[in-house]
Scaffold this motif. Structure first.
Motif, PDB file in Angstrom:
ATOM      1  N   ARG A   1       0.844  -1.259   0.092  1.00  0.00           N
ATOM      2  CA  ARG A   1       0.133   0.044  -0.045  1.00  0.00           C
ATOM      3  C   ARG A   1       0.937   1.455   0.078  1.00  0.00           C
ATOM      4  O   ARG A   1       0.581   1.906  -0.784  1.00  0.00           O
ATOM      5  CB  ARG A   1      -1.111   0.157   1.248  1.00  0.00           C
TER       6      ARG A   1
ATOM      7  N   VAL B   1       1.093   4.282  -2.674  1.00  0.00           N
ATOM      8  CA  VAL B   1       0.865   5.790  -2.628  1.00  0.00           C
ATOM      9  C   VAL B   1       2.185   6.504  -2.715  1.00  0.00           C
ATOM     10  O   VAL B   1       1.885   7.529  -3.484  1.00  0.00           O
ATOM     11  CB  VAL B   1       0.680   5.932  -0.940  1.00  0.00           C
TER      12      VAL B   1
ATOM     13  N   PHE C   1      -0.684  12.171   5.429  1.00  0.00           N
ATOM     14  CA  PHE C   1      -2.192  12.039   5.427  1.00  0.00           C
ATOM     15  C   PHE C   1      -2.497  10.814   4.345  1.00  0.00           C
ATOM     16  O   PHE C   1      -3.479  10.190   4.855  1.00  0.00           O
ATOM     17  CB  PHE C   1      -2.666  13.101   5.467  1.00  0.00           C
ATOM     18  N   ARG C   2      -2.202  10.842   3.297  1.00  0.00           N
ATOM     19  CA  ARG C   2      -2.571   9.819   2.312  1.00  0.00           C
ATOM     20  C   ARG C   2      -1.915   8.666   2.793  1.00  0.00           C
ATOM     21  O   ARG C   2      -2.735   7.402   2.666  1.00  0.00           O
ATOM     22  CB  ARG C   2      -1.649  10.075   1.143  1.00  0.00           C
TER      23      ARG C   2
ATOM     24  N   VAL D   1      -1.583   7.556   5.972  1.00  0.00           N
ATOM     25  CA  VAL D   1      -2.383   7.276   6.864  1.00  0.00           C
ATOM     26  C   VAL D   1      -3.827   6.796   6.485  1.00  0.00           C
ATOM     27  O   VAL D   1      -4.243   5.788   6.950  1.00  0.00           O
ATOM     28  CB  VAL D   1      -2.691   8.479   7.844  1.00  0.00           C
ATOM     29  N   ASP D   2      -4.540   7.278   5.519  1.00  0.00           N
ATOM     30  CA  ASP D   2      -5.474   6.939   4.708  1.00  0.00           C
ATOM     31  C   ASP D   2      -5.601   5.679   4.140  1.00  0.00           C
ATOM     32  O   ASP D   2      -6.299   4.770   4.130  1.00  0.00           O
ATOM     33  CB  ASP D   2      -6.173   7.731   3.777  1.00  0.00           C
ATOM     34  N   ALA D   3      -4.175   5.380   3.527  1.00  0.00           N
ATOM     35  CA  ALA D   3      -4.025   4.055   2.866  1.00  0.00           C
ATOM     36  C   ALA D   3      -3.951   2.886   3.794  1.00  0.00           C
ATOM     37  O   ALA D   3      -4.490   1.543   3.689  1.00  0.00           O
ATOM     38  CB  ALA D   3      -2.742   4.095   2.069  1.00  0.00           C
TER      39      ALA D   3
ATOM     40  N   GLY E   1      -5.123   3.088   6.749  1.00  0.00           N
ATOM     41  CA  GLY E   1      -6.469   3.167   7.644  1.00  0.00           C
ATOM     42  C   GLY E   1      -7.391   2.098   7.407  1.00  0.00           C
ATOM     43  O   GLY E   1      -8.301   1.838   8.102  1.00  0.00           O
ATOM     44  N   GLN E   2      -7.302   1.449   5.986  1.00  0.00           N
ATOM     45  CA  GLN E   2      -8.451   0.505   5.728  1.00  0.00           C
ATOM     46  C   GLN E   2      -8.003  -0.700   6.450  1.00  0.00           C
ATOM     47  O   GLN E   2      -6.799  -1.311   6.272  1.00  0.00           O
ATOM     48  CB  GLN E   2      -8.350   0.372   4.151  1.00  0.00           C
TER      49      GLN E   2
ATOM     50  N   ASP F   1      -7.172  -3.545  12.092  1.00  0.00           N
ATOM     51  CA  ASP F   1      -6.600  -2.278  12.067  1.00  0.00           C
ATOM     52  C   ASP F   1      -5.380  -2.322  12.072  1.00  0.00           C
ATOM     53  O   ASP F   1      -4.678  -2.969  13.272  1.00  0.00           O
ATOM     54  CB  ASP F   1      -7.526  -1.556  13.101  1.00  0.00           C
TER      55      ASP F   1
ATOM     56  N   ARG G   1      -4.695  13.270  15.152  1.00  0.00           N
ATOM     57  CA  ARG G   1      -4.194  13.194  13.856  1.00  0.00           C
ATOM     58  C   ARG G   1      -3.734  12.118  13.261  1.00  0.00           C
ATOM     59  O   ARG G   1      -3.744  11.556  11.976  1.00  0.00           O
ATOM     60  CB  ARG G   1      -3.680  14.471  13.291  1.00  0.00           C
TER      61      ARG G   1
END
Length: 778
Positions: free
Chosen positions: A416, A420, A451-452, A454-456, A458-459, A469, A505
């Motif tokens: 992942r 990114v 942040f990208r 973290v989003d990747a 986060g799934q 998680d 955050r």
């Protein structure tokens, strides 16, 4: 010294072998030839000795024949019968000249000399009478020495027909006779006649060669060799043999000394040696050429293999030596190429393993450092951002489902992140962290990328019916602001990642001011230990005001450290470092010793002021603390009521049972205990009731804004009332204005402490302040 190369050593080996073989051959040939010549020389000397004696016998026979002819002369016999001396003398002289005699004598039958051509011994007995007796039966001849000269004496009887006398011929044996004998036969050139004297031998005659054969035998006790013997004379080697000659009784020994020159015997072989030397030099030249060619043929492939080995040692596995031969060297070259290929493949595999993570296949931390350092070195001053992406829940996942599934999760997380990051560098920094290097990125770009990611992450990770998680957190370190090398950037990004764990955050940028792991903290502890040992710390005192009567009846001892060259060090900084490094015990022992000593000074000065000393969580877990405090109180003669000990809520909660035991022992000694910073910890009132404490100190966060914040007033009033209902004294910390102090007095608070009442000062200033206050003064 440089060692010769393989080719040179090989050629030298061949040449040395050739020289050795030829040298051994030459030595053996010379030794055998010399031994043969010595043996042959010995045989020739023996034969020559016999020949010399035979020649002397022939000489005597010739002389005897001549004398016998003379004895048949009628005139001589008539002269002898008539005793005609003159006629006899004339006949003797004439015949003596014919036979080469230097002296002729006629003897009577009784042995007296009748006539002597020398005219010396007439009428005297003959000197060697033993020769006369044998003269009638055999030819008699002998050599005699007289006056340093040798003569060959021949005795012949004269018959008429009965013996009428004896004729004696004396033939001189001198150099001329020896030379004449050498001309007539094969007698060797080196011949000497020697007779013994007191200190050796003297030569009475010698041949044509003056080789001084007897010179080696001069001296008492030395004898001429009766067998052929080697001797070095005038730098030349000879075989020497001495043959004794026949002599009459009393005539002195005479030896024929013969020599055989080995040098002269070896001289005919000189052309052979010259021819051998020429052949040797020719063979040596040919051997050098052949050896060089052979060594070149052997060494060139070996040198090529050695050069290839050096290239392999340097990491270059290409250009293997092309040695096309069918012998052992060709097999070695083939094996060497095979080995080089195997080493290259194995090193590539090892290098890949050394620089990559086995689970994710991504570059590891070492590879990340190399890549980042390479980028920073290629473009000095260029910006960049290092992101440490942590999978914070990985330890829990490992404990729950095991390493196999956790490895698959980290592999998925790496994929992942690579998706990114695109073309940017992605590696695995630790078991729970990834490193992402964003070359040329600034702060805003780095935060956006974080942040990208973290989003990747986060799934949740899905596998079968399991969903997990990852708990991502990203720390950012910027280059060159936070470091110009990979190592400091990695460390500071990790610090930022730890800070991100505590933020909502999940992303944080490194802040030097909040970094608890700054390098200067490493030296801080060593300097603190030195300060404790050197007694370079101080205790400052902040007064506590009794609100009901306005008296200062207590003071809190606060430790201060003036660091040389850097000023005052904040207490919270070095106390935290001491707690983290396990040195808080030493610091507490110093505080207790000096605090109780100052309490004793206050008591002796007549000031009824209780000194409050702070304890850490580690201190109240130490079972030896009560004994140490008791010893200090006893040593200074201070009652337990003169001090109070303060502990925080968190310190008590950390190890409740151990803390209870230590606190109870201290309380049983009569020492008052206080809970510091009350209201911000996790102390339950049920647990609080079990603690042997007498005082609660309300934390300053509730006190500093009492004049303006109604909520803080409500909280403080409630805490004061609650404390009193539970039987505790209550002290408010952080009083900084008169309005706050007035409110606390109205609320019934027992003591107040803060800058409005008095700032911390050194002990001398504190004592002076106490002296300036009157009893009950504010």
């Amino acid at each position: 010294m440089r060692v010769p190369g393989f080719r040179t050593r090989l050629a030298l080996f061949f040449v040395a072998t050739l020289v050795f073989v030829q040298g051994v051959t030459a030595v053996l040939g010379y030794t055998v030839a010399r031994q043969e010549l010595v043996q042959e020389g010995g045989r020739q000397l023996a034969a020559n000795a016999r020949a010399f004696v035979a020649q002397m016998n022939d000489l005597s026979a010739s002389v005897a024949s001549g004398v016998q002819i003379m004895s048949l002369d009628y005139g001589l016999r008539s002269a002898i019968a008539a005793s005609d001396r003159d006629t006899i003398l004339s006949v003797l002289r004439n015949h003596g000249r014919r036979v080469g005699a230097s002296r002729m004598q006629l003897l009577h039958l009784d042995g007296t000399v009748q006539v002597d051509t020398a005219g010396a011994d007439e009428g005297k007995p003959f000197t060697w009478p033993d020769l006369l007796a044998r003269a009638y039966d055999e030819r008699t001849a002998a050599i005699v020495v007289s006056g340093g000269k040798a003569s060959w004496i021949v005795v012949v009887p004269v018959y008429a027909p009965q013996p009428v006398g004896l004729v004696v011929a004396s033939i001189p044996v001198d150099d001329a006779l020896i030379a004449h004998m050498q001309q007539l036969s094969a007698l060797p050139r080196d011949v000497e006649l020697a007779t013994p004297v007191t200190d050796g031998y003297t030569v009475i005659a010698r041949g044509s060669s003056h080789s001084e054969l007897t010179a080696q035998y001069q001296g008492a006790g030395l004898h001429l060799p009766s067998e052929p013997r080697l001797a070095r004379i005038a730098g030349r080697e000879y075989l020497v043999l001495a043959q004794p000659l026949s002599q009459p009784r009393g005539g002195g020994a005479v030896y024929a000394v013969l020599g055989y020159s080995l040098d002269d015997a070896l001289h005919p072989f000189q052309p052979v040696w010259n021819a051998w030397l020429a052949l040797f030099l020719l063979a040596l030249g040919a051997g050098l050429l052949v050896a060089w060619l052979v060594a070149r043929g052997v060494s060139r492939p070996v040198e090529a293999l050695a050069a290839s080995a050096r290239r392999i040692a340097g990491g270059d596995y290409h250009d293997a030596p092309d040695v096309r031969r069918r012998d052992e060297i060709g097999e070695l070259a083939t094996a060497f190429r095979t080995m080089g290929d195997a080493v290259r493949e194995r090193e590539l595999r090892i290098r890949h393993q050394a620089l990559h993570d086995d689970v994710t296949g991504l570059p590891n931390r070492a590879a990340a450092e190399d890549a980042i350092d390479s980028d920073l070195a290629s473009a000095p001053g260029e910006t960049g951002a290092l992101l440490i992406v942590g999978v914070t829940r990985l330890p829990d996942i490992v404990k729950t489902v095991g390493h196999a599934l956790a490895d698959r999760l980290m592999r998925d997380a790496g994929e992942r992140l690579c998706h990114v990051a695109g073309q940017q560098f992605v590696g695995r920094a630790t078991d729970t962290q990834f490193a992402v290097w964003l070359r040329g990125a600034d702060r805003a770009e780095a935060i956006a990328a974080a942040f990208r990611m973290v989003d990747a992450l986060g799934q949740p990770y899905q596998e079968a019916d399991v969903s997990m998680d990852m708990g991502p957190a990203v720390g950012i370190a910027l280059a060159p602001a936070h470091g110009e090398r990979a190592a400091p950037l990695l460390r500071r990004a990790e610090v930022a990642e730890f800070a991100a764990l505590r933020s909502t955050r999940g992303v944080d940028v490194y802040d030097p001011q909040s970094d608890p792991h700054r390098p200067e903290r490493l030296s801080l502890m060593s300097e603190l230990r030195a300060a404790i040992d050197a007694d370079a710390l101080e205790l400052w005192f902040q007064p506590k005001l009794h609100l009901s009567d306005g008296r200062v009846d207590a003071a809190e001892a606060l430790i201060r450290w003036h660091r040389p060259g850097r000023g005052m060090v904040p207490p919270e900084l070095f106390i935290t470092v001491a707690e983290e490094t396990g040195n808080i015990g030493r610091l507490t022992r110093w505080v207790l010793a000096h605090g109780i000593a100052h309490a004793a000074e206050l008591a002796h000065a007549g000031h009824a002021v209780r000194v409050s000393l702070n304890l850490s969580a580690r201190d109240i877990g130490d079972p030896t603390l009560p004994d140490r405090v008791a010893e200090l109180l006893h040593a200074h003669g201070v009652p337990p009521t003169a001090i109070a000990l303060e502990v925080t809520e968190s310190a008590v909660i950390g190890e409740p049972e151990a803390a209870l035991q230590v606190l109870r022992r201290l309380a049983d000694m009569g020492i008052e205990m206080a809970i510091d910073d009350f209201g911000i910890g996790q102390t339950s009132f049920a647990y609080l009731r079990r603690l042997p404490v007498r005082e609660l100190k309300i934390d300053k966060m509730f006190v500093q804004h009492l004049a303006t914040d109604p909520t803080d007033r409500t909280i403080v009033r409630s805490l004061v009332e609650l404390g009193h209902r539970l039987g505790y004294q209550v002290t408010a910390e952080g009083v900084e204005d008169a309005e706050s102090m007035a409110f606390l007095a109205a609320a019934g608070c027992d003591h107040a402490q803060g800058f409005h009442i008095g700032r911390p000062t050194d002990f001398a200033s504190f004592v002076a302040r106490l002296g300036a206050r009157g009893p009950g003064g504010a």
